[in-house]
Design an enzyme around this catalytic site. Structure first.
Site, PDB file in Angstrom:
ATOM      1  N   HIS A   9       4.151  -5.634  -7.316  1.00  0.00           N
ATOM      2  CA  HIS A   9       3.825  -4.460  -8.136  1.00  0.00           C
ATOM      3  C   HIS A   9       5.134  -3.700  -8.334  1.00  0.00           C
ATOM      4  CE1 HIS A   9       0.994  -0.996  -9.200  1.00  0.00           C
ATOM      5  NE2 HIS A   9       2.204  -0.465  -9.248  1.00  0.00           N
ATOM      6  N   CYS A  13       0.838  -1.201   0.000  1.00  0.00           N
ATOM      7  CA  CYS A  13       0.000   0.000   0.000  1.00  0.00           C
ATOM      8  C   CYS A  13       0.875   1.254   0.000  1.00  0.00           C
ATOM      9  CB  CYS A  13      -0.919   0.003   1.222  1.00  0.00           C
ATOM     10  SG  CYS A  13      -1.878   1.528   1.392  1.00  0.00           S
ATOM     11  N   ARG A  71      -7.127  -1.852 -11.620  1.00  0.00           N
ATOM     12  CA  ARG A  71      -7.811  -0.804 -12.396  1.00  0.00           C
ATOM     13  C   ARG A  71      -8.216  -1.299 -13.786  1.00  0.00           C
ATOM     14  NH1 ARG A  71      -3.394   3.691 -11.960  1.00  0.00           N
ATOM     15  NH2 ARG A  71      -2.100   1.809 -11.923  1.00  0.00           N
ATOM     16  N   LYS A  97       1.527  -9.502  -0.815  1.00  0.00           N
ATOM     17  CA  LYS A  97       1.523  -8.557  -1.938  1.00  0.00           C
ATOM     18  C   LYS A  97       2.417  -7.387  -1.548  1.00  0.00           C
ATOM     19  CE  LYS A  97      -1.596  -6.047  -5.054  1.00  0.00           C
ATOM     20  NZ  LYS A  97      -1.020  -4.687  -4.987  1.00  0.00           N
TER      21      LYS A  97
END
Length: 311
Positions: A163, A95, A220, A134
Protein backbone atom coordinates in the site's frame (compact mmCIF):
# COMPACT_ATOMS: atom_id res chain seq x y z
CA UNK A 1 -5.75 -13.00 -18.86
CA UNK A 2 -7.00 -10.63 -16.11
CA UNK A 3 -4.95 -9.87 -13.05
CA UNK A 4 -5.91 -11.46 -9.73
CA UNK A 5 -8.22 -9.68 -7.29
CA UNK A 6 -7.75 -10.02 -3.52
CA UNK A 7 -10.10 -8.56 -0.90
CA UNK A 8 -8.32 -6.54 1.79
CA UNK A 9 -9.36 -6.90 5.43
CA UNK A 10 -11.00 -3.99 7.22
CA UNK A 11 -11.51 -4.21 10.95
CA UNK A 12 -15.19 -4.07 11.87
CA UNK A 13 -16.42 -4.70 8.33
CA UNK A 14 -15.05 -7.78 6.56
CA UNK A 15 -15.91 -10.38 9.16
CA UNK A 16 -16.74 -13.98 8.25
CA UNK A 17 -20.42 -13.18 7.69
CA UNK A 18 -19.49 -10.46 5.23
CA UNK A 19 -16.89 -12.58 3.44
CA UNK A 20 -19.26 -15.52 3.08
CA UNK A 21 -22.10 -13.38 1.76
CA UNK A 22 -19.83 -11.62 -0.70
CA UNK A 23 -18.36 -14.87 -2.00
CA UNK A 24 -21.78 -16.46 -2.44
CA UNK A 25 -23.43 -13.50 -4.20
CA UNK A 26 -20.70 -11.54 -5.97
CA UNK A 27 -17.42 -13.49 -6.05
CA UNK A 28 -14.64 -12.63 -8.47
CA UNK A 29 -12.14 -12.70 -5.59
CA UNK A 30 -9.27 -15.18 -5.37
CA UNK A 31 -8.57 -14.62 -1.65
CA UNK A 32 -10.36 -12.93 1.25
CA UNK A 33 -8.08 -11.83 4.09
CA UNK A 34 -9.33 -11.81 7.66
CA UNK A 35 -8.87 -8.78 9.87
CA UNK A 36 -5.65 -9.33 11.80
CA UNK A 37 -5.44 -11.70 14.74
CA UNK A 38 -3.39 -10.27 17.61
CA UNK A 39 -2.02 -11.68 20.83
CA UNK A 40 -2.83 -9.92 24.09
CA UNK A 41 -1.79 -10.63 27.65
CA UNK A 42 -4.88 -12.70 28.27
CA UNK A 43 -4.47 -14.56 24.99
CA UNK A 44 -6.65 -14.35 21.92
CA UNK A 45 -9.86 -12.37 21.59
CA UNK A 46 -12.95 -14.57 21.33
CA UNK A 47 -14.22 -12.37 18.50
CA UNK A 48 -11.11 -13.11 16.44
CA UNK A 49 -11.22 -16.82 17.24
CA UNK A 50 -14.82 -16.97 16.01
CA UNK A 51 -13.92 -15.06 12.86
CA UNK A 52 -11.29 -17.56 11.73
CA UNK A 53 -13.16 -20.69 12.85
CA UNK A 54 -13.27 -23.08 9.84
CA UNK A 55 -16.98 -23.80 10.30
CA UNK A 56 -17.76 -20.13 9.67
CA UNK A 57 -15.61 -19.91 6.55
CA UNK A 58 -16.99 -22.41 4.07
CA UNK A 59 -17.66 -20.40 0.90
CA UNK A 60 -14.95 -17.76 0.76
CA UNK A 61 -11.30 -18.74 0.08
CA UNK A 62 -9.89 -17.31 3.32
CA UNK A 63 -6.35 -16.30 4.27
CA UNK A 64 -6.02 -15.48 7.99
CA UNK A 65 -3.87 -12.48 8.82
CA UNK A 66 -1.64 -12.03 11.86
CA UNK A 67 -0.05 -8.97 13.39
CA UNK A 68 2.99 -9.38 15.62
CA UNK A 69 6.09 -7.60 16.85
CA UNK A 70 8.19 -10.53 18.02
CA UNK A 71 8.95 -14.15 17.19
CA UNK A 72 7.02 -15.22 20.29
CA UNK A 73 3.83 -13.48 19.21
CA UNK A 74 4.25 -14.71 15.64
CA UNK A 75 4.81 -18.28 16.80
CA UNK A 76 1.67 -18.43 18.91
CA UNK A 77 -0.58 -16.94 16.25
CA UNK A 78 0.83 -19.07 13.44
CA UNK A 79 0.38 -22.15 15.62
CA UNK A 80 -3.27 -21.19 16.13
CA UNK A 81 -3.74 -20.88 12.36
CA UNK A 82 -2.17 -24.29 11.82
CA UNK A 83 -4.38 -25.87 14.49
CA UNK A 84 -7.42 -24.40 12.69
CA UNK A 85 -6.31 -26.13 9.50
CA UNK A 86 -4.99 -23.13 7.60
CA UNK A 87 -2.03 -23.62 5.28
CA UNK A 88 -1.80 -20.00 4.13
CA UNK A 89 -1.34 -16.89 6.24
CA UNK A 90 -0.65 -13.20 5.73
CA UNK A 91 1.66 -11.05 7.87
CA UNK A 92 0.41 -7.52 8.57
CA UNK A 93 3.20 -4.94 8.36
CA UNK A 94 0.93 -2.18 7.11
CA UNK A 95 -1.65 -1.40 9.80
CA UNK A 96 -1.55 2.37 10.46
CA UNK A 97 -3.49 2.35 13.76
CA UNK A 98 -1.34 4.16 16.37
CA UNK A 99 -2.40 1.73 19.10
CA UNK A 100 -0.76 -1.12 17.18
CA UNK A 101 2.13 0.94 15.82
CA UNK A 102 3.19 1.92 19.36
CA UNK A 103 3.69 -1.79 20.03
CA UNK A 104 5.90 -2.07 16.93
CA UNK A 105 3.19 -3.93 15.08
CA UNK A 106 1.88 -3.35 11.57
CA UNK A 107 3.52 -0.38 9.88
CA UNK A 108 4.96 0.50 13.29
CA UNK A 109 7.61 -2.22 12.94
CA UNK A 110 9.03 -0.84 9.69
CA UNK A 111 11.34 1.74 11.36
CA UNK A 112 12.92 -1.17 13.28
CA UNK A 113 14.39 -3.47 10.62
CA UNK A 114 16.20 -5.74 13.07
CA UNK A 115 12.95 -6.43 14.93
CA UNK A 116 11.12 -6.95 11.63
CA UNK A 117 13.73 -9.43 10.42
CA UNK A 118 13.66 -11.44 13.64
CA UNK A 119 9.88 -11.63 13.50
CA UNK A 120 9.83 -12.61 9.83
CA UNK A 121 12.50 -15.27 10.22
CA UNK A 122 9.99 -17.20 12.32
CA UNK A 123 8.21 -18.26 9.13
CA UNK A 124 10.92 -20.91 8.67
CA UNK A 125 9.50 -22.71 11.73
CA UNK A 126 6.25 -23.29 9.82
CA UNK A 127 7.20 -25.01 6.54
CA UNK A 128 3.64 -26.31 6.17
CA UNK A 129 2.23 -22.76 5.93
CA UNK A 130 2.71 -20.50 2.91
CA UNK A 131 3.15 -16.91 4.04
CA UNK A 132 2.64 -13.55 2.35
CA UNK A 133 3.32 -10.04 3.64
CA UNK A 134 1.18 -6.90 3.39
CA UNK A 135 3.03 -3.69 4.13
CA UNK A 136 3.18 0.07 3.65
CA UNK A 137 6.04 2.20 2.39
CA UNK A 138 7.04 2.87 5.98
CA UNK A 139 5.80 4.46 9.17
CA UNK A 140 7.05 8.02 8.69
CA UNK A 141 9.45 7.52 5.78
CA UNK A 142 8.81 5.99 2.37
CA UNK A 143 12.32 4.50 2.45
CA UNK A 144 11.67 1.98 5.23
CA UNK A 145 10.00 -0.79 3.18
CA UNK A 146 12.53 -0.22 0.40
CA UNK A 147 15.38 -0.81 2.84
CA UNK A 148 13.76 -4.05 4.00
CA UNK A 149 13.10 -5.31 0.47
CA UNK A 150 16.40 -7.21 -0.09
CA UNK A 151 15.61 -9.24 3.04
CA UNK A 152 12.01 -9.81 1.95
CA UNK A 153 13.21 -10.99 -1.46
CA UNK A 154 15.17 -13.78 0.23
CA UNK A 155 12.23 -15.10 2.24
CA UNK A 156 10.05 -17.99 0.97
CA UNK A 157 6.93 -15.86 0.45
CA UNK A 158 4.03 -16.46 -1.94
CA UNK A 159 3.70 -12.72 -2.62
CA UNK A 160 3.87 -9.21 -1.23
CA UNK A 161 1.15 -6.57 -1.13
CA UNK A 162 2.23 -2.94 -0.94
CA UNK A 163 0.00 0.00 0.00
CA UNK A 164 1.91 3.09 -1.18
CA UNK A 165 1.28 5.35 1.79
CA UNK A 166 3.23 5.76 5.01
CA UNK A 167 1.59 4.82 8.28
CA UNK A 168 1.28 8.35 9.60
CA UNK A 169 -0.93 9.20 6.62
CA UNK A 170 -3.54 6.69 7.78
CA UNK A 171 -5.83 6.66 4.69
CA UNK A 172 -5.44 10.37 3.91
CA UNK A 173 -3.53 12.14 1.20
CA UNK A 174 -2.35 10.77 -2.11
CA UNK A 175 -0.79 7.38 -2.69
CA UNK A 176 2.86 7.55 -3.76
CA UNK A 177 3.06 5.69 -7.05
CA UNK A 178 6.67 6.77 -7.61
CA UNK A 179 7.72 5.08 -4.36
CA UNK A 180 5.67 2.05 -5.36
CA UNK A 181 7.51 2.04 -8.70
CA UNK A 182 10.90 1.88 -6.96
CA UNK A 183 9.73 -1.04 -4.82
CA UNK A 184 8.17 -2.77 -7.83
CA UNK A 185 11.40 -2.49 -9.82
CA UNK A 186 13.41 -4.38 -7.21
CA UNK A 187 10.81 -6.81 -5.87
CA UNK A 188 11.41 -10.41 -6.97
CA UNK A 189 8.23 -11.82 -5.43
CA UNK A 190 4.79 -11.65 -7.07
CA UNK A 191 3.46 -8.23 -6.08
CA UNK A 192 -0.04 -6.84 -5.47
CA UNK A 193 -0.98 -3.16 -5.47
CA UNK A 194 -3.35 -1.94 -2.73
CA UNK A 195 -4.80 1.52 -2.18
CA UNK A 196 -7.52 3.81 -3.58
CA UNK A 197 -8.86 1.41 -6.20
CA UNK A 198 -12.56 2.17 -6.63
CA UNK A 199 -13.39 1.55 -10.29
CA UNK A 200 -12.58 -0.71 -13.23
CA UNK A 201 -10.68 2.23 -14.69
CA UNK A 202 -8.52 2.36 -11.55
CA UNK A 203 -7.65 -1.33 -11.93
CA UNK A 204 -6.76 -0.91 -15.59
CA UNK A 205 -4.70 2.20 -14.87
CA UNK A 206 -2.62 0.50 -12.18
CA UNK A 207 -2.05 -2.71 -14.14
CA UNK A 208 -1.14 -0.70 -17.25
CA UNK A 209 1.51 1.23 -15.32
CA UNK A 210 2.81 -1.87 -13.51
CA UNK A 211 2.27 -4.77 -15.92
CA UNK A 212 4.35 -7.27 -13.91
CA UNK A 213 1.91 -7.11 -11.01
CA UNK A 214 0.33 -10.36 -9.91
CA UNK A 215 -2.86 -8.43 -9.19
CA UNK A 216 -4.53 -5.82 -7.04
CA UNK A 217 -6.02 -5.86 -3.56
CA UNK A 218 -9.23 -3.92 -3.03
CA UNK A 219 -10.69 -2.89 0.31
CA UNK A 220 -12.91 0.17 0.52
CA UNK A 221 -13.56 0.00 -3.23
CA UNK A 222 -15.19 -3.43 -2.88
CA UNK A 223 -17.10 -2.36 0.22
CA UNK A 224 -18.57 0.47 -1.84
CA UNK A 225 -19.10 -1.45 -5.09
CA UNK A 226 -19.17 -5.16 -4.17
CA UNK A 227 -19.66 -6.27 -7.80
CA UNK A 228 -16.36 -4.69 -8.92
CA UNK A 229 -14.18 -7.81 -8.67
CA UNK A 230 -16.74 -9.97 -10.47
CA UNK A 231 -17.06 -7.47 -13.30
CA UNK A 232 -13.30 -7.24 -13.70
CA UNK A 233 -12.64 -10.98 -13.45
CA UNK A 234 -15.41 -11.92 -15.88
CA UNK A 235 -14.98 -8.98 -18.24
CA UNK A 236 -18.76 -8.54 -18.18
CA UNK A 237 -20.51 -5.54 -16.64
CA UNK A 238 -23.65 -6.20 -14.61
CA UNK A 239 -26.83 -4.39 -15.57
CA UNK A 240 -28.42 -1.99 -13.13
CA UNK A 241 -31.12 -4.55 -12.34
CA UNK A 242 -28.58 -7.33 -11.82
CA UNK A 243 -26.72 -5.16 -9.33
CA UNK A 244 -29.96 -4.43 -7.46
CA UNK A 245 -30.91 -8.12 -7.36
CA UNK A 246 -27.50 -9.08 -6.05
CA UNK A 247 -27.53 -6.32 -3.46
CA UNK A 248 -30.88 -7.57 -2.15
CA UNK A 249 -29.54 -11.15 -1.98
CA UNK A 250 -26.29 -10.01 -0.35
CA UNK A 251 -28.08 -7.92 2.27
CA UNK A 252 -30.50 -10.78 3.03
CA UNK A 253 -27.60 -13.18 3.68
CA UNK A 254 -25.88 -10.65 5.94
CA UNK A 255 -29.06 -10.02 7.91
CA UNK A 256 -29.70 -13.74 8.30
CA UNK A 257 -26.16 -14.35 9.48
CA UNK A 258 -26.06 -11.50 11.99
CA UNK A 259 -29.52 -12.41 13.30
CA UNK A 260 -28.36 -15.95 14.01
CA UNK A 261 -25.03 -14.94 15.57
CA UNK A 262 -25.96 -11.96 17.73
CA UNK A 263 -27.88 -12.58 20.93
CA UNK A 264 -28.69 -9.00 21.84
CA UNK A 265 -31.92 -8.84 19.86
CA UNK A 266 -33.13 -6.55 17.11
CA UNK A 267 -31.22 -3.47 18.21
CA UNK A 268 -27.87 -5.27 18.26
CA UNK A 269 -28.52 -6.73 14.82
CA UNK A 270 -29.49 -3.28 13.51
CA UNK A 271 -26.37 -1.67 14.98
CA UNK A 272 -24.19 -4.28 13.31
CA UNK A 273 -25.77 -4.43 9.87
CA UNK A 274 -25.96 -0.66 9.58
CA UNK A 275 -22.14 -0.57 9.43
CA UNK A 276 -22.32 -1.95 5.88
CA UNK A 277 -23.72 1.43 4.81
CA UNK A 278 -20.60 3.26 5.95
CA UNK A 279 -19.21 2.40 2.52
CA UNK A 280 -21.88 0.68 0.42
CA UNK A 281 -23.43 2.68 -2.45
CA UNK A 282 -21.60 5.97 -1.75
CA UNK A 283 -23.45 7.71 -4.58
CA UNK A 284 -26.92 6.93 -3.18
CA UNK A 285 -29.23 9.79 -2.29
CA UNK A 286 -28.28 11.26 1.10
CA UNK A 287 -31.90 11.45 2.25
CA UNK A 288 -32.35 7.70 1.66
CA UNK A 289 -29.09 6.88 3.44
CA UNK A 290 -30.10 8.99 6.42
CA UNK A 291 -33.39 7.14 6.64
CA UNK A 292 -31.54 3.80 6.70
CA UNK A 293 -29.14 4.93 9.41
CA UNK A 294 -31.84 6.56 11.56
CA UNK A 295 -34.07 3.47 11.58
CA UNK A 296 -34.68 2.13 15.08
CA UNK A 297 -36.88 -0.84 14.16
CA UNK A 298 -36.01 -3.65 11.80
CA UNK A 299 -39.19 -3.28 9.75
CA UNK A 300 -38.52 0.42 9.12
CA UNK A 301 -34.89 -0.34 8.35
CA UNK A 302 -35.81 -2.99 5.77
CA UNK A 303 -38.24 -0.62 4.08
CA UNK A 304 -35.54 2.08 3.92
CA UNK A 305 -32.96 -0.37 2.57
CA UNK A 306 -35.31 -1.49 -0.19
CA UNK A 307 -35.85 2.14 -1.22
CA UNK A 308 -32.13 2.82 -1.16
CA UNK A 309 -31.17 -0.20 -3.26
CA UNK A 310 -33.95 0.46 -5.74
CA UNK A 311 -32.81 4.06 -5.93
Amino acid sequence: MPYTIHFAPLQGYTDSAYREAHAQVFGGVEAYYTPFVRLEREGFRNKELRDIAPEGNLSAPVVPQLIASSPEEFRRIATLFRECGYRRADINMGCPFPMQARLHRGAGILPYPDEAKKMLETICEFPDIRFSVKLRLGWDSADEAQALLPFLNELPLTHLTLHPRIGTQQYKGATDEDAFSRFYAQCTHPLFYNGDIHTLADIHSITARFPRLKGVMLGRGLLAFPWLAAEYSSGVSLSVQEKKDKLHAFHALLLESYSSRLEGGEHQVLDKIKTVWDYLLPDAEKKLRKKVLKSTRLAAYMEAVKAMIEG
